[in-house]
Design a protein around this motif. Structure first.
Motif, PDB file in Angstrom:
ATOM      1  N   GLN A  10       0.867  -1.175   0.000  1.00 36.19           N
ATOM      2  CA  GLN A  10       0.000   0.000   0.000  1.00 36.19           C
ATOM      3  C   GLN A  10       0.903   1.224   0.000  1.00 36.19           C
ATOM      4  OE1 GLN A  10      -2.373   2.221  -0.563  1.00 36.19           O
ATOM      5  NE2 GLN A  10      -3.953   1.174   0.621  1.00 36.19           N
ATOM      6  N   TRP A  11       1.056   1.833  -1.179  1.00 35.10           N
ATOM      7  CA  TRP A  11       1.907   3.009  -1.330  1.00 35.10           C
ATOM      8  C   TRP A  11       1.051   4.269  -1.404  1.00 35.10           C
ATOM      9  CZ3 TRP A  11       7.110   3.528  -1.095  1.00 35.10           C
ATOM     10  CH2 TRP A  11       7.853   2.354  -1.080  1.00 35.10           C
ATOM     11  N   GLY A  12       1.697   5.396  -1.420  1.00 38.34           N
ATOM     12  CA  GLY A  12       1.010   6.651  -1.616  1.00 38.34           C
ATOM     13  C   GLY A  12       0.315   7.182  -0.389  1.00 38.34           C
ATOM     14  N   LEU A  13       0.592   6.628   0.783  1.00 41.79           N
ATOM     15  CA  LEU A  13       0.032   7.208   1.994  1.00 41.79           C
ATOM     16  C   LEU A  13       0.667   8.582   2.210  1.00 41.79           C
ATOM     17  CD1 LEU A  13       0.066   4.015   4.247  1.00 41.79           C
ATOM     18  CD2 LEU A  13      -1.705   4.827   2.695  1.00 41.79           C
ATOM     19  N   HIS A  14       0.046   9.400   3.006  1.00 40.22           N
ATOM     20  CA  HIS A  14       0.408  10.811   3.009  1.00 40.22           C
ATOM     21  C   HIS A  14       1.739  11.115   3.684  1.00 40.22           C
ATOM     22  CE1 HIS A  14      -3.728  11.221   1.715  1.00 40.22           C
ATOM     23  NE2 HIS A  14      -3.468  12.466   1.418  1.00 40.22           N
ATOM     24  N   HIS A  15       2.155  10.282   4.579  1.00 48.77           N
ATOM     25  CA  HIS A  15       3.427  10.555   5.259  1.00 48.77           C
ATOM     26  C   HIS A  15       3.963   9.257   5.833  1.00 48.77           C
ATOM     27  CE1 HIS A  15       6.456  12.989   7.356  1.00 48.77           C
ATOM     28  NE2 HIS A  15       6.055  13.975   6.574  1.00 48.77           N
ATOM     29  N   GLU A  16       5.086   9.369   6.547  1.00 43.66           N
ATOM     30  CA  GLU A  16       5.702   8.194   7.150  1.00 43.66           C
ATOM     31  C   GLU A  16       4.676   7.381   7.947  1.00 43.66           C
ATOM     32  OE1 GLU A  16       8.884   7.204   7.142  1.00 43.66           O
ATOM     33  OE2 GLU A  16      10.011   8.905   6.393  1.00 43.66           O
ATOM     34  N   VAL A  17       4.651   6.078   7.709  1.00 40.68           N
ATOM     35  CA  VAL A  17       3.840   5.192   8.546  1.00 40.68           C
ATOM     36  C   VAL A  17       4.681   4.873   9.776  1.00 40.68           C
ATOM     37  CG1 VAL A  17       2.596   3.020   8.684  1.00 40.68           C
ATOM     38  CG2 VAL A  17       2.679   4.267   6.525  1.00 40.68           C
ATOM     39  N   LEU A  18       4.399   5.603  10.841  1.00 44.62           N
ATOM     40  CA  LEU A  18       5.247   5.591  12.023  1.00 44.62           C
ATOM     41  C   LEU A  18       5.175   4.272  12.771  1.00 44.62           C
ATOM     42  CD1 LEU A  18       7.036   7.333  13.932  1.00 44.62           C
ATOM     43  CD2 LEU A  18       4.937   7.972  15.123  1.00 44.62           C
ATOM     44  N   TRP A  19       4.004   3.648  12.762  1.00 41.40           N
ATOM     45  CA  TRP A  19       3.798   2.454  13.591  1.00 41.40           C
ATOM     46  C   TRP A  19       2.681   1.635  12.969  1.00 41.40           C
ATOM     47  CZ3 TRP A  19       0.089   0.351  17.037  1.00 41.40           C
ATOM     48  CH2 TRP A  19       0.593  -0.567  17.972  1.00 41.40           C
ATOM     49  N   GLY A  20       2.850   0.327  12.968  1.00 42.07           N
ATOM     50  CA  GLY A  20       1.824  -0.545  12.415  1.00 42.07           C
ATOM     51  C   GLY A  20       1.766  -1.850  13.182  1.00 42.07           C
ATOM     52  N   CYS A  21       0.666  -2.566  13.039  1.00 46.16           N
ATOM     53  CA  CYS A  21       0.536  -3.839  13.750  1.00 46.16           C
ATOM     54  C   CYS A  21      -0.604  -4.642  13.153  1.00 46.16           C
ATOM     55  CB  CYS A  21       0.276  -3.612  15.237  1.00 46.16           C
ATOM     56  SG  CYS A  21      -1.362  -2.934  15.606  1.00 46.16           S
ATOM     57  N   ASP A  22      -0.613  -5.925  13.465  1.00 42.55           N
ATOM     58  CA  ASP A  22      -1.769  -6.760  13.196  1.00 42.55           C
ATOM     59  C   ASP A  22      -2.830  -6.382  14.228  1.00 42.55           C
ATOM     60  OD1 ASP A  22      -3.671  -8.810  13.009  1.00 42.55           O
ATOM     61  OD2 ASP A  22      -2.160 -10.271  12.405  1.00 42.55           O
ATOM     62  N   SER A  23      -3.972  -5.928  13.770  1.00 36.35           N
ATOM     63  CA  SER A  23      -5.006  -5.445  14.692  1.00 36.35           C
ATOM     64  C   SER A  23      -5.637  -6.579  15.490  1.00 36.35           C
ATOM     65  CB  SER A  23      -6.099  -4.719  13.906  1.00 36.35           C
ATOM     66  OG  SER A  23      -6.831  -5.644  13.113  1.00 36.35           O
ATOM     67  N   ASN A  39      -1.457  12.792  10.852  1.00 38.68           N
ATOM     68  CA  ASN A  39      -2.386  12.391  11.912  1.00 38.68           C
ATOM     69  C   ASN A  39      -3.587  11.591  11.391  1.00 38.68           C
ATOM     70  OD1 ASN A  39      -0.718  13.997  13.588  1.00 38.68           O
ATOM     71  ND2 ASN A  39      -1.880  15.797  12.967  1.00 38.68           N
ATOM     72  N   ASN A  40      -3.289  10.673  10.519  1.00 41.09           N
ATOM     73  CA  ASN A  40      -4.313   9.759  10.018  1.00 41.09           C
ATOM     74  C   ASN A  40      -3.966   8.344  10.448  1.00 41.09           C
ATOM     75  OD1 ASN A  40      -5.552  11.857   8.369  1.00 41.09           O
ATOM     76  ND2 ASN A  40      -3.795  11.588   7.011  1.00 41.09           N
ATOM     77  N   HIS A  41      -4.953   7.459  10.405  1.00 40.82           N
ATOM     78  CA  HIS A  41      -4.654   6.047  10.542  1.00 40.82           C
ATOM     79  C   HIS A  41      -5.552   5.264   9.594  1.00 40.82           C
ATOM     80  CE1 HIS A  41      -8.240   6.011  13.187  1.00 40.82           C
ATOM     81  NE2 HIS A  41      -8.229   4.688  13.111  1.00 40.82           N
ATOM     82  N   PRO A  83     -11.685   1.205  -1.661  1.00 37.75           N
ATOM     83  CA  PRO A  83     -10.391   1.047  -2.344  1.00 37.75           C
ATOM     84  C   PRO A  83      -9.585   2.325  -2.415  1.00 37.75           C
ATOM     85  CG  PRO A  83     -12.157  -0.011  -3.587  1.00 37.75           C
ATOM     86  CD  PRO A  83     -12.812   0.801  -2.501  1.00 37.75           C
ATOM     87  N   ASP A  84     -10.217   3.475  -2.245  1.00 37.66           N
ATOM     88  CA  ASP A  84      -9.527   4.759  -2.334  1.00 37.66           C
ATOM     89  C   ASP A  84      -8.836   5.058  -1.014  1.00 37.66           C
ATOM     90  OD1 ASP A  84      -8.665   7.302  -2.729  1.00 37.66           O
ATOM     91  OD2 ASP A  84     -10.646   8.148  -3.175  1.00 37.66           O
ATOM     92  N   GLU A  85      -7.502   5.183  -1.037  1.00 35.39           N
ATOM     93  CA  GLU A  85      -6.786   5.431   0.218  1.00 35.39           C
ATOM     94  C   GLU A  85      -7.115   6.794   0.809  1.00 35.39           C
ATOM     95  OE1 GLU A  85      -4.121   7.591   0.994  1.00 35.39           O
ATOM     96  OE2 GLU A  85      -4.020   8.556  -0.956  1.00 35.39           O
ATOM     97  N   GLU A  86      -7.749   7.679   0.046  1.00 35.88           N
ATOM     98  CA  GLU A  86      -8.158   8.964   0.604  1.00 35.88           C
ATOM     99  C   GLU A  86      -9.188   8.786   1.714  1.00 35.88           C
ATOM    100  OE1 GLU A  86      -7.050  11.950   0.161  1.00 35.88           O
ATOM    101  OE2 GLU A  86      -5.578  11.415  -1.366  1.00 35.88           O
TER     102      GLU A  86
END
Length: 459
Positions: free
Chosen positions: A91-104, A124-126, A140-143
């Motif tokens: 999943q590319w094109g996110l707005h900024h650095e993905v600071l932290w991620g996990c299996d929910s 400040n998105n998730h 499907p739209d990452e927006e």
């Protein structure tokens, strides 16, 4: 000189095959047979901030690996029979650095694969991404990203094991600072991102973690206060002046326990999370505490931490905080980062633990007698910021050990001996005990010899 078809084919294959191998293995390190290494991977398209173990997406018996970093998150197939590690989705094109991620831990769309929670810095998105294909769950739209906060230092949120509002799907919690600004915790509906409940904090949160109390999942909020909430957002207690950041261990006497181990500035304290009472306090000069398992088999989960010199770790009893043993870095340039639970590597009935740091080796030791069980090193994998036990990746029935510091690697949790890592791109990458550099050298020499022989023959 004119070459016949057979001669041309020989030259063509002797050049194309090694080049194909080189292109295939420039970013991955293949595990040699019986090497103990499950996989090693270094992302070349951007920084990597986090890694975690996912579900088995493709049904091959191997669990996939999630990574996140510079405006991306990915799922990696690490099964070597598939040519792994390689991308299943990204999943590319996110707005900024993905600071932290996990299996929910949440299967919000009912496909049997748990979704991925990822948190962007600055914007400040998730996102709650479909674990099967990486598409934003809302559309499907990452927006169509979900609102967030100014995120905390650690652990921005996690999935609950409870359906808070009773609609049949478990929900999740996040924490941070909103635009008011207020420090808050929110419980979010996993299906449509609507707000279920909100709790305003007394201080800015450094993060929140899951903790079991009376066999029920609760929410531990870490700041200058320790606060514990139910999954309904009701505070059951708080304690001021205790703990900070990573020096908080929920379930500190074992994964099913109610205890919290924390530093108090003058030592270490074990708190009963059920009623906020102190079980014991001990003056111990350690920080960066972690649970290490019940290494002495006394029924109490034990813990370890760093001395402030940085070149020694101590392992202590969870019963009363007394020292069980010390370990000094074999490489005195090695500023240690931590000591961590690694399961029962040698199957002797005692929990074992790993020590990791700036330089190799990273090691796993016997809980029973402190002897070395695994040594992990490599000329291009000097440091490990994190080392942790993870669910069984390769489906052989034992949990495994993951290391992370930009590059990620996983070691077989039941292996004993030396494990070699090498992330250098373009050469020296092991493929069943042979390096790409050797393959290229042999191929080039073979091509020259074959070409010369053909030329001489034609003459």
């Amino acid at each position: 000189m004119k070459l016949n078809t057979k001669q041309s084919l020989i030259i063509f294959l002797s050049i194309v095959i090694p080049i194909s191998l080189l292109l295939t293995f420039t970013t991955t390190c293949k595990a040699a047979t019986n090497s103990g290494l499950i996989f090693a991977y270094k992302e070349t398209e951007g920084r990597t901030w986090g890694a975690w173990v996912m579900d088995d997406i493709n049904g091959d018996g191997w669990r996939e690996i999630g990574i996140c970093g510079a405006i991306y998150t990915k799922a990696l197939d690490v099964n070597p029979t598939h040519g792994g590690p390689k991308e299943i989705w990204d999943q590319w094109g996110l707005h900024h650095e993905v600071l932290w991620g996990c299996d929910s831990g949440l299967d919000a769309n009912g496909d049997g694969i748990t979704e991925q929670l990822v948190f962007e810095a600055v914007w400040n998105n998730h996102y709650l991404l479909n674990g099967e294909n990486g598409v934003a769950l809302d559309s499907p739209d990452e927006e169509n990203r979900r609102n967030g906060f100014y995120w905390p230092v650690i652990d921005c949120g996690f999935g609950l094991d409870h359906d808070v509002n009773g609609n049949g799907v478990n929900d999740y919690v996040i924490t941070g600072i909103d635009y008011t600004p207020r420090a808050i915790v929110q419980c979010i509906e996993s299906i449509n991102a609507s707000l279920i409940w909100e709790f305003e904090l007394l201080q800015v949160s450094n993060g929140l973690r899951s903790i079991n109390i009376n066999s029920t999942q609760h929410i531990l909020i870490i700041s200058g206060f320790l606060q514990v909430l139910t999954n309904k957002g009701i505070e059951i207690w708080n304690r001021s002046g205790v703990g900070w950041g990573l020096d908080i261990i929920p379930n500190g006497a074992g994964f099913g326990s109610d205890a919290i181990i924390t530093t108090t500035g003058a030592g270490v304290t074990l708190i009963n999370a059920s009623d906020n009472t102190i079980i014991w306090s001990n003056i111990i000069n350690l920080h960066s505490l972690h649970y290490v398992g019940d290494i002495n088999n006394d029924g109490w989960g034990d813990f370890g931490g760093l001395y402030y010199s940085g070149d020694k770790v101590g392992v202590c009893s969870g019963l009363d905080g007394t020292l069980i043993r010390n370990h000094t870095a074999q490489n005195l340039l090695n500023y240690m980062h931590g000591v961590i639970f690694c399961g029962d590597v040698n199957a002797d009935g005692y929990d074992d633990y790993g020590i990791f740091g700036d330089f190799y080796p990273h090691e796993v030791f016997s809980g029973n007698n402190g002897s070395q069980l695994i040594s992990i090193s490599g000329p291009h994998f000097h440091g490990a910021e994190e080392m942790y036990i993870v669910p069984d990746i390769n489906g052989n029935g034992t949990p495994d050990i993951m290391l992370f510091d930009g590059g990620i690697a996983a070691v077989e949790g039941s292996f004993q001996g030396m494990v070699n890592l090498d992330f250098e791109e373009g050469g020296g990458i092991e493929i069943d005990g042979l390096s790409v550099s050797i393959i290229i050298f042999v191929a080039v020499v073979s091509t020259i010899i074959i070409s010369n022989k053909i030329i001489k023959t034609r003459r």
